[in-house]
Design an enzyme around this catalytic site. Sequence first.
Site, PDB file in Angstrom:
ATOM      1  N   ASN A   8       3.776  14.206 -14.523  1.00  0.00           N
ATOM      2  CA  ASN A   8       4.041  13.210 -13.484  1.00  0.00           C
ATOM      3  C   ASN A   8       2.923  12.181 -13.551  1.00  0.00           C
ATOM      4  O   ASN A   8       1.811  12.429 -13.079  1.00  0.00           O
ATOM      5  CB  ASN A   8       4.077  13.924 -12.117  1.00  0.00           C
ATOM      6  CG  ASN A   8       4.389  12.972 -10.977  1.00  0.00           C
ATOM      7  OD1 ASN A   8       4.479  11.761 -11.174  1.00  0.00           O
ATOM      8  ND2 ASN A   8       4.550  13.520  -9.781  1.00  0.00           N
ATOM      9  N   ARG A  94       8.561  13.109 -14.754  1.00  0.00           N
ATOM     10  CA  ARG A  94       9.070  12.591 -13.491  1.00  0.00           C
ATOM     11  C   ARG A  94       9.148  11.071 -13.625  1.00  0.00           C
ATOM     12  O   ARG A  94       8.155  10.418 -13.958  1.00  0.00           O
ATOM     13  CB  ARG A  94       8.138  12.963 -12.348  1.00  0.00           C
ATOM     14  CG  ARG A  94       8.672  12.441 -11.060  1.00  0.00           C
ATOM     15  CD  ARG A  94       7.861  12.863  -9.888  1.00  0.00           C
ATOM     16  NE  ARG A  94       8.559  12.475  -8.678  1.00  0.00           N
ATOM     17  CZ  ARG A  94       7.973  12.362  -7.518  1.00  0.00           C
ATOM     18  NH1 ARG A  94       6.712  12.639  -7.379  1.00  0.00           N
ATOM     19  NH2 ARG A  94       8.679  12.000  -6.466  1.00  0.00           N
ATOM     20  N   HIS A 183      13.212  11.038  -3.805  1.00  0.00           N
ATOM     21  CA  HIS A 183      13.026  12.489  -3.584  1.00  0.00           C
ATOM     22  C   HIS A 183      14.253  13.277  -4.047  1.00  0.00           C
ATOM     23  O   HIS A 183      14.495  14.378  -3.584  1.00  0.00           O
ATOM     24  CB  HIS A 183      12.806  12.828  -2.086  1.00  0.00           C
ATOM     25  CG  HIS A 183      11.502  12.375  -1.520  1.00  0.00           C
ATOM     26  ND1 HIS A 183      11.353  12.066  -0.185  1.00  0.00           N
ATOM     27  CD2 HIS A 183      10.290  12.208  -2.073  1.00  0.00           C
ATOM     28  CE1 HIS A 183      10.103  11.709   0.049  1.00  0.00           C
ATOM     29  NE2 HIS A 183       9.429  11.788  -1.092  1.00  0.00           N
ATOM     30  N   ARG A 244       4.181   4.760   5.974  1.00  0.00           N
ATOM     31  CA  ARG A 244       5.312   3.824   5.886  1.00  0.00           C
ATOM     32  C   ARG A 244       6.080   3.797   7.199  1.00  0.00           C
ATOM     33  O   ARG A 244       6.231   4.828   7.856  1.00  0.00           O
ATOM     34  CB  ARG A 244       6.271   4.218   4.764  1.00  0.00           C
ATOM     35  CG  ARG A 244       5.647   4.177   3.395  1.00  0.00           C
ATOM     36  CD  ARG A 244       6.708   4.411   2.319  1.00  0.00           C
ATOM     37  NE  ARG A 244       6.081   4.879   1.105  1.00  0.00           N
ATOM     38  CZ  ARG A 244       6.426   5.980   0.452  1.00  0.00           C
ATOM     39  NH1 ARG A 244       7.425   6.734   0.876  1.00  0.00           N
ATOM     40  NH2 ARG A 244       5.786   6.335  -0.632  1.00  0.00           N
ATOM     41  N   GLU A 388       9.577  20.526  -6.875  1.00  0.00           N
ATOM     42  CA  GLU A 388      10.128  19.451  -7.708  1.00  0.00           C
ATOM     43  C   GLU A 388       9.808  19.680  -9.183  1.00  0.00           C
ATOM     44  O   GLU A 388      10.623  19.384 -10.052  1.00  0.00           O
ATOM     45  CB  GLU A 388       9.557  18.099  -7.249  1.00  0.00           C
ATOM     46  CG  GLU A 388      10.105  17.689  -5.899  1.00  0.00           C
ATOM     47  CD  GLU A 388       9.368  16.515  -5.280  1.00  0.00           C
ATOM     48  OE1 GLU A 388       8.294  16.748  -4.677  1.00  0.00           O
ATOM     49  OE2 GLU A 388       9.839  15.380  -5.389  1.00  0.00           O
TER      50      GLU A 388
END
Length: 404
Positions: A8, A94, A183, A244, A388
């Site tokens: 990643n 990823r 996601h 956010r 993940e």
Amino acid sequence: MKQVLVLNCGSSSIKYELFEMDQGRALEAGLVERIGEAKSCLKQTSSGSGTNWPSRTTEVSVPDHRHGIDMIRRVLSENASFDGGRHLVGIGHRAVHGGETFSRPTLIDDQVLAAIRDLIPLAPLHNPANLVGMEVARAAFPHVPQVAVFDTAYHQTLPRYAYHYAVPQDWYDSYRVRRYGFHGTSHQYVAKQIARHLGRSADELNTIVLHLGNGCSASAIRGGVSVDTSMGLTPLEGLMMGTRCGDLDPAILVHMGKQAGMSLSQLDTALNKQSGLKGLCGVNDMREVMAMAAGGDGAANLAVEIFVYRIKKYIGAYHAVLGRLDAIAFTAGIGQHSPEIRARSCRELEAMGIAIDPARNTAATGSETSEIQTVDSRVKVLVVATDEELEIAQQTLTCVRDAQ
Ligand code: AMP
């Protein structure tokens, strides 16, 4: 033994995890951080499972991603089971934004790299870093098939009326403006875990997955297929997050531009990095926010109230989208570890058939799948540990096998 390495790559970091695929077991994991800075560091966690792995931090010099991947290769070589990479059947990357081009994991070749490059305008921070990682890893492991697993891919099944924004059609036609969702790997993994736990087939279940970490997203999954999700063109839309804002009236941008003289880049920074929990009470880590709220801090208390209120609104909206709802799953840092957030997000939803049992909720550790609904609750409520990296490894293996 078959092994898959998951990478990643961010702009200044590379996370890695090596899996043994017969049992889906992680053998080695770590993180190269602060690439290109004066003091880079390598954090290694090996031969264990989950977050309790013993870890080692070493200060190293890592001027760029090529050095970072070289270092990861050296570190892996020290692990006896890696055996010089003899068992490595694939490397899974990823990839953040696959646009409409990629709806499944894809074997990386020059055309695929060009297509990911073409999507840079949609993810100007993430896709360039992902690309560097893919190019460097291909050079470092030239004989190992490499697969891109996109964060957006799982949500490519959204119907048009769910992914279109009500803006001039040309914004979609010329600028690819639409809801993509993110996601996806986590939502897909969790949907499968729910089905496995309930002993049902994923295609007969309707579920809402709430991924509540530093970034937060909700998805409505009908029969294993994503039919709506809260993040949009970018990960800014939807639930309130650590830094956010989540959903807001777009006219606020115009208002702040005109009234406060903020530039586009200032607005971008404010909404992505200085909003959410941090914007409201100065801190983006939910544990700290909750401790402050418990100590009487009014701003932190309001931040938590808004956070759970918005989750509740999405549960209601997605229940309506799905019609029949079988299960809700809480996952990621906050979802797995905060009984209070779970309880408050589902408070007074009994009329919708959703009720959480306080004792089961408190007992759920978040490390394994557990049910926390009351005996009377029509809808199952679960806590699921997302993974993940394992999902990327599994998708990589499948993609490599299918290509043979
Ligand atoms: P993630 O991005 O999935 O690593 O999740 C990070 C978020 O999970 C941070 O806001 C953490 O504060 C939060 N978190 C982790 N453990 C807990 C906990 N026990 N209670 C509340 N929030 C937690």
